[in-house]
Motif scaffolding. Sequence first.
Motif, mmCIF file in Angstrom:
data_model
loop_
_atom_site.group_PDB
_atom_site.id
_atom_site.type_symbol
_atom_site.label_atom_id
_atom_site.label_comp_id
_atom_site.label_asym_id
_atom_site.label_seq_id
_atom_site.Cartn_x
_atom_site.Cartn_y
_atom_site.Cartn_z
ATOM 1 N N ASP A 128 19.339 -42.603 68.109
ATOM 2 C CA ASP A 128 18.494 -42.447 69.198
ATOM 3 C C ASP A 128 19.216 -43.322 70.404
ATOM 4 O O ASP A 128 19.963 -44.353 70.022
ATOM 5 C CB ASP A 128 16.990 -43.081 69.210
ATOM 6 N N ASN A 129 19.015 -42.845 71.605
ATOM 7 C CA ASN A 129 19.570 -43.618 72.913
ATOM 8 C C ASN A 129 20.783 -43.902 72.835
ATOM 9 O O ASN A 129 21.203 -44.672 73.554
ATOM 10 C CB ASN A 129 18.720 -44.888 72.739
ATOM 11 N N LYS A 160 20.048 -51.720 69.942
ATOM 12 C CA LYS A 160 21.565 -50.744 69.913
ATOM 13 C C LYS A 160 22.662 -51.364 69.577
ATOM 14 O O LYS A 160 23.759 -50.747 68.946
ATOM 15 C CB LYS A 160 21.745 -50.261 71.553
ATOM 16 N N GLU A 174 12.621 -40.501 76.904
ATOM 17 C CA GLU A 174 11.278 -40.251 76.580
ATOM 18 C C GLU A 174 10.778 -40.267 77.876
ATOM 19 O O GLU A 174 10.599 -41.373 78.395
ATOM 20 C CB GLU A 174 10.681 -41.125 75.140
ATOM 21 N N ASP A 223 17.074 -46.480 65.630
ATOM 22 C CA ASP A 223 16.304 -46.538 66.741
ATOM 23 C C ASP A 223 15.801 -48.110 67.082
ATOM 24 O O ASP A 223 14.810 -48.310 68.005
ATOM 25 C CB ASP A 223 15.041 -45.646 66.728
ATOM 26 N N MET A 239 8.651 -47.113 74.566
ATOM 27 C CA MET A 239 10.110 -46.686 73.850
ATOM 28 C C MET A 239 9.851 -45.814 72.525
ATOM 29 O O MET A 239 10.587 -46.151 71.549
ATOM 30 C CB MET A 239 10.844 -47.694 73.680
HETATM 31 MG MG LIG Z 1 14.980 -45.304 71.014
#
Ligand SMILES: [Mg+2]
Length: 216
Positions: free
Chosen positions: A171-172, A146, A201, A143, A42
Amino acid sequence: FTTGSSRPQRMLKAVQKNATKGDPQSVISAIDYYCRHKEWAMNVGDEKGLILDSVLTEVNPSMALELGTYCGYSSVRIARLLSPNSKLITVEFNPAFAAIARQIIAYAGLQDKVTIVEGPSADLIPKMKERFGLKSFDFVFLDHWKDRYVPDTKLLEECGLLKKGTVLLADNVICPGAPEYLKYVRNNPRYESRYYKSYLEYTKAEDGLEKSVFLG
Ligand SMILES: [Mg+2]
Ligand SMILES: Nc1ncnc2c1ncn2[C@@H]1O[C@H](Cn2cc(CNC(=O)c3cc([N+](=O)[O-])cc(O)c3O)nn2)[C@@H](O)[C@H]1O
């Protein structure tokens, strides 16, 4: 000796085998090759990594913060673009991961620009000012878990660690997803937000980065 090794340990081995000491780009390429062809991990990766690079170059931060070091891939991406006296502080909860990240960052020759702090972001953010004698961050890369994006952003605000113009890059926001965070920064007069569409990714799944400028 790889039996019983962890994925981060195998990633470090791939760096030591395939990258050139002191060459950050070769460390990035070695990790991307390993994770694309051998074993997914990740890291923000090469496609979203290019967006991270361009936002960083635009912001040119003196003090950068990263939440969720993992193996140090994005720490290397960020630190390699910092100007001479600029620093990155990166927060990692898991000591085993922090130990791998320290070695990967050192292999890239960036140990003088990066400080890894171990512990949960919720505990460490309120101690940043006193510990590092800093006033605020110019750039924050989110990152980590979440469901910590919103509480940690609010904590950064409350601790006076954001200033007018500070850029948050998350991110994400699509995969695994941070819906609460998108709601928070997109409906908030204190942030100017923009979504950069990309891919999760090393896969063809959609993902992206949300860039939010703190307006003070
Ligand atoms: Mg990430
Ligand atoms: N509150 C926290 N404080 C400090 N470190 C933290 C915290 N939360 C997670 N971490 C650390 O981040 C590292 C990496 N990490 C990140 C996540 C959350 N990110 C993801 O789960 C993720 C998942 C996917 N995915 O499943 O496709 C893709 C991605 O790019 C991701 O960042 N979980 N662990 C780990 O070492 C963990 O200890």
